[in-house]
Design a protein around this motif. Structure first.
Motif, PDB file in Angstrom:
ATOM      1  N   PHE A 168      -6.258  18.063  15.330  1.00 27.35           N
ATOM      2  CA  PHE A 168      -5.546  19.772  14.781  1.00 27.35           C
ATOM      3  C   PHE A 168      -7.509  20.271  12.746  1.00 27.35           C
ATOM      4  O   PHE A 168      -7.122  20.946  12.844  1.00 27.35           O
ATOM      5  N   VAL A 169      -8.727  19.553  13.863  1.00 26.19           N
ATOM      6  CA  VAL A 169      -9.792  20.368  12.655  1.00 26.19           C
ATOM      7  C   VAL A 169     -10.854  20.107  13.102  1.00 26.19           C
ATOM      8  O   VAL A 169     -10.807  19.023  14.755  1.00 26.19           O
ATOM      9  N   SER A 170     -11.361  20.710  13.207  1.00 24.01           N
ATOM     10  CA  SER A 170     -12.744  20.872  14.252  1.00 24.01           C
ATOM     11  C   SER A 170     -13.342  19.538  14.394  1.00 24.01           C
ATOM     12  O   SER A 170     -14.315  18.462  15.553  1.00 24.01           O
ATOM     13  N   ASP A 171     -14.493  18.587  13.381  1.00 26.20           N
ATOM     14  CA  ASP A 171     -14.758  17.735  13.206  1.00 26.20           C
ATOM     15  C   ASP A 171     -13.114  16.366  12.741  1.00 26.20           C
ATOM     16  O   ASP A 171     -12.581  16.268  11.994  1.00 26.20           O
ATOM     17  N   ARG A 172     -12.705  16.137  14.159  1.00 23.48           N
ATOM     18  CA  ARG A 172     -11.565  15.459  14.674  1.00 23.48           C
ATOM     19  C   ARG A 172     -12.712  13.889  13.435  1.00 23.48           C
ATOM     20  O   ARG A 172     -11.191  13.125  13.104  1.00 23.48           O
ATOM     21  N   GLN A 173     -13.242  13.380  13.738  1.00 24.18           N
ATOM     22  CA  GLN A 173     -13.824  12.123  12.582  1.00 24.18           C
ATOM     23  C   GLN A 173     -13.808  13.027  11.141  1.00 24.18           C
ATOM     24  O   GLN A 173     -14.366  11.543  10.507  1.00 24.18           O
ATOM     25  N   GLU A 174     -13.051  13.427  10.964  1.00 26.00           N
ATOM     26  CA  GLU A 174     -13.321  13.524   9.045  1.00 26.00           C
ATOM     27  C   GLU A 174     -13.106  12.301   8.680  1.00 26.00           C
ATOM     28  O   GLU A 174     -14.041  12.507   7.136  1.00 26.00           O
ATOM     29  N   TRP A 175     -12.422  11.541   8.431  1.00 24.40           N
ATOM     30  CA  TRP A 175     -11.784  10.670   7.853  1.00 24.40           C
ATOM     31  C   TRP A 175     -12.438   9.270   8.271  1.00 24.40           C
ATOM     32  O   TRP A 175     -12.817   8.446   6.663  1.00 24.40           O
ATOM     33  N   VAL A 176     -14.066   9.475   8.574  1.00 25.31           N
ATOM     34  CA  VAL A 176     -14.341   7.971   8.522  1.00 25.31           C
ATOM     35  C   VAL A 176     -15.262   8.029   7.850  1.00 25.31           C
ATOM     36  O   VAL A 176     -16.300   8.764   7.321  1.00 25.31           O
ATOM     37  N   GLY A 177     -15.535   6.933   6.576  1.00 25.80           N
ATOM     38  CA  GLY A 177     -16.209   6.197   6.013  1.00 25.80           C
ATOM     39  C   GLY A 177     -15.730   6.858   4.280  1.00 25.80           C
ATOM     40  O   GLY A 177     -16.240   6.863   3.642  1.00 25.80           O
ATOM     41  N   THR A 178     -14.254   7.611   4.687  1.00 25.80           N
ATOM     42  CA  THR A 178     -14.051   7.958   3.078  1.00 25.80           C
ATOM     43  C   THR A 178     -12.728   6.443   2.336  1.00 25.80           C
ATOM     44  O   THR A 178     -13.246   5.485   3.978  1.00 25.80           O
ATOM     45  N   THR A 179     -12.435   6.954   1.874  1.00 27.61           N
ATOM     46  CA  THR A 179     -11.669   5.608   1.078  1.00 27.61           C
ATOM     47  C   THR A 179     -10.377   5.819   0.215  1.00 27.61           C
ATOM     48  O   THR A 179     -10.551   6.931  -0.522  1.00 27.61           O
ATOM     49  N   ILE A 180      -9.815   5.066   0.323  1.00 25.63           N
ATOM     50  CA  ILE A 180      -8.622   5.093   0.462  1.00 25.63           C
ATOM     51  C   ILE A 180      -8.109   4.247  -1.008  1.00 25.63           C
ATOM     52  O   ILE A 180      -8.558   2.674  -0.502  1.00 25.63           O
ATOM     53  N   ARG A 181      -7.623   4.498  -2.178  1.00 25.95           N
ATOM     54  CA  ARG A 181      -7.300   4.011  -3.050  1.00 25.95           C
ATOM     55  C   ARG A 181      -6.474   3.975  -4.704  1.00 25.95           C
ATOM     56  O   ARG A 181      -5.717   4.978  -4.425  1.00 25.95           O
ATOM     57  N   PHE A 182      -5.275   2.517  -4.244  1.00 26.78           N
ATOM     58  CA  PHE A 182      -4.124   2.473  -5.067  1.00 26.78           C
ATOM     59  C   PHE A 182      -4.837   2.312  -6.146  1.00 26.78           C
ATOM     60  O   PHE A 182      -4.800   0.810  -6.382  1.00 26.78           O
ATOM     61  N   ASP A 183      -4.578   2.749  -7.629  1.00 31.21           N
ATOM     62  CA  ASP A 183      -4.580   1.572  -9.200  1.00 31.21           C
ATOM     63  C   ASP A 183      -2.904   1.921  -9.461  1.00 31.21           C
ATOM     64  O   ASP A 183      -2.600   2.743  -9.878  1.00 31.21           O
ATOM     65  N   ILE A 184      -3.111   0.932  -9.887  1.00 29.51           N
ATOM     66  CA  ILE A 184      -1.791   0.559 -10.188  1.00 29.51           C
ATOM     67  C   ILE A 184      -1.823   0.466 -11.986  1.00 29.51           C
ATOM     68  O   ILE A 184      -2.506  -0.904 -12.580  1.00 29.51           O
ATOM     69  N   ALA A 185      -1.053   0.689 -12.636  1.00 32.12           N
ATOM     70  CA  ALA A 185      -1.397   0.349 -14.388  1.00 32.12           C
ATOM     71  C   ALA A 185      -0.142   0.495 -14.952  1.00 32.12           C
ATOM     72  O   ALA A 185       0.703   1.106 -14.239  1.00 32.12           O
ATOM     73  N   ALA A 186       0.137  -0.667 -16.140  1.00 28.79           N
ATOM     74  CA  ALA A 186       1.754  -0.553 -16.507  1.00 28.79           C
ATOM     75  C   ALA A 186       1.489   0.060 -17.765  1.00 28.79           C
ATOM     76  O   ALA A 186       0.860   0.468 -18.971  1.00 28.79           O
ATOM     77  N   ASP A 187       2.467   1.010 -18.680  1.00 26.01           N
ATOM     78  CA  ASP A 187       2.845   1.355 -19.714  1.00 26.01           C
ATOM     79  C   ASP A 187       3.842   1.339 -20.185  1.00 26.01           C
ATOM     80  O   ASP A 187       4.735   1.096 -19.584  1.00 26.01           O
ATOM     81  N   ASP A 188       4.532   1.627 -21.353  1.00 32.14           N
ATOM     82  CA  ASP A 188       5.574   2.004 -22.347  1.00 32.14           C
ATOM     83  C   ASP A 188       6.544   2.746 -21.348  1.00 32.14           C
ATOM     84  O   ASP A 188       8.080   2.723 -21.234  1.00 32.14           O
ATOM     85  N   ALA A 189       5.505   3.556 -20.658  1.00 36.13           N
ATOM     86  CA  ALA A 189       6.652   4.908 -19.370  1.00 36.13           C
ATOM     87  C   ALA A 189       6.538   4.311 -18.982  1.00 36.13           C
ATOM     88  O   ALA A 189       8.062   4.771 -17.620  1.00 36.13           O
ATOM     89  N   GLY A 190       5.947   3.348 -17.990  1.00 34.37           N
ATOM     90  CA  GLY A 190       6.875   2.809 -17.003  1.00 34.37           C
ATOM     91  C   GLY A 190       5.104   2.030 -15.958  1.00 34.37           C
ATOM     92  O   GLY A 190       4.720   2.056 -16.526  1.00 34.37           O
ATOM     93  N   THR A 191       5.130   1.932 -14.610  1.00 39.08           N
ATOM     94  CA  THR A 191       4.559   1.992 -13.799  1.00 39.08           C
ATOM     95  C   THR A 191       4.033   3.063 -12.837  1.00 39.08           C
ATOM     96  O   THR A 191       4.226   3.456 -12.474  1.00 39.08           O
ATOM     97  N   HIS A 192       2.230   3.267 -13.324  1.00 37.52           N
ATOM     98  CA  HIS A 192       1.448   3.913 -13.240  1.00 37.52           C
ATOM     99  C   HIS A 192       1.127   4.014 -11.532  1.00 37.52           C
ATOM    100  O   HIS A 192       0.397   2.710 -12.017  1.00 37.52           O
TER     101      HIS A 192
END
Length: 175
Positions: free
Chosen positions: A77-101
C-alpha cells in the motif's frame, strides 16, 4: 531527526510473563513461520496480498527486552514497498508499583515515511489491544488465516528466500 513510533502499555502481569507473551508472536500479532526464542532466530509475518516482513531476533533479555531487525519485507500500500527493511522493532519491559510497562518502539517508522499513519495505527491496535490482552489473559486478537492462506514450514523457506532477495536488492540500490 527521527521521531520513531512508540507506544507504552501497563499490564497486570510480571515482567517475565510480558516477555514470554511478546515472544509468542502468533498469539498477539498473527501467523508467523520460523522461531523467536533465541538471538539469531528468524521469522516471517504475513498478511496475504498486503504485507510480509522478515525479522531476525537481535536481542533477548528475559523479563526486560525483545528486539528484532526487519531483514526484508513488502508493503503493498505504499510506493516504497520495502519501507520497513533495516528498521528495528523493540519491546522494553520494566516494572514498578503501577505494574509492568511494555514500551514498544518501531525505530525507523517515523512521520516522514509513507506508511506511518497506517502502520502506527496498526501497531497501536496490536500492542494496546491484542498484546495487552494476551499478556493479561492469554488470549489476544491476532490476524488468523485458514485454508489456502495458512502457512507451513515449506512456505517459510520460500518467503525467507523472497525476503532475503528483496533486502539484498534494496541494500544494493542504496549502497
Amino acid at each position: 531527526m527521527s521521531a520513531d513510533f512508540t507506544t507504552t502499555i501497563t499490564v497486570d502481569a510480571s515482567p517475565q510473563a510480558a516477555y514470554d507473551a511478546v515472544n509468542d508472536v502468533s498469539g498477539w500479532w498473527g501467523r508467523i513461520t520460523g522461531t523467536t526464542t533465541a538471538v539469531g532466530d528468524e521469522f516471517v509475518y504475513l498478511v496475504p496480498g498486503l504485507h510480509y516482513s522478515g525479522q531476525r531476533v537481535t536481542a533477548l533479555e528475559p523479563g526486560r527486552l525483545v528486539e528484532w531487525l526487519v531483514t526484508g519485507g513488502y508493503l503493498a500500500f505504499v510506493s516504497d514497498r520495502q519501507e520497513w527493511v533495516g528498521t528495528t522493532i523493540r519491546f522494553d519491559i520494566a516494572a514498578d508499583d503501577a505494574g509492568t510497562h511494555v514500551t514498544f518502539t518501531h525505530a525507523g517508522l517515523d512521520p516522514d515515511v509513507e506508511c506511518y499513519d497506517a502502520c502506527s495505527n496498526a501497531w497501536s491496535t496490536y500492542v494496546r489491544t491484542s498484546l495487552k490482552a494476551f499478556i493479561e489473559t492469554g488470549v489476544g486478537t491476532p490476524n488468523l488465516f485458514k485454508g489456502d492462506e495458512e502457512l507451513d514450514a515449506a512456505d517459510h523457506v520460500g518467503l525467507r528466500d523472497r525476503i532475503e532477495g528483496a533486502g539484498a536488492a534494496a541494500r544494493a540500490a542504496v549502497g
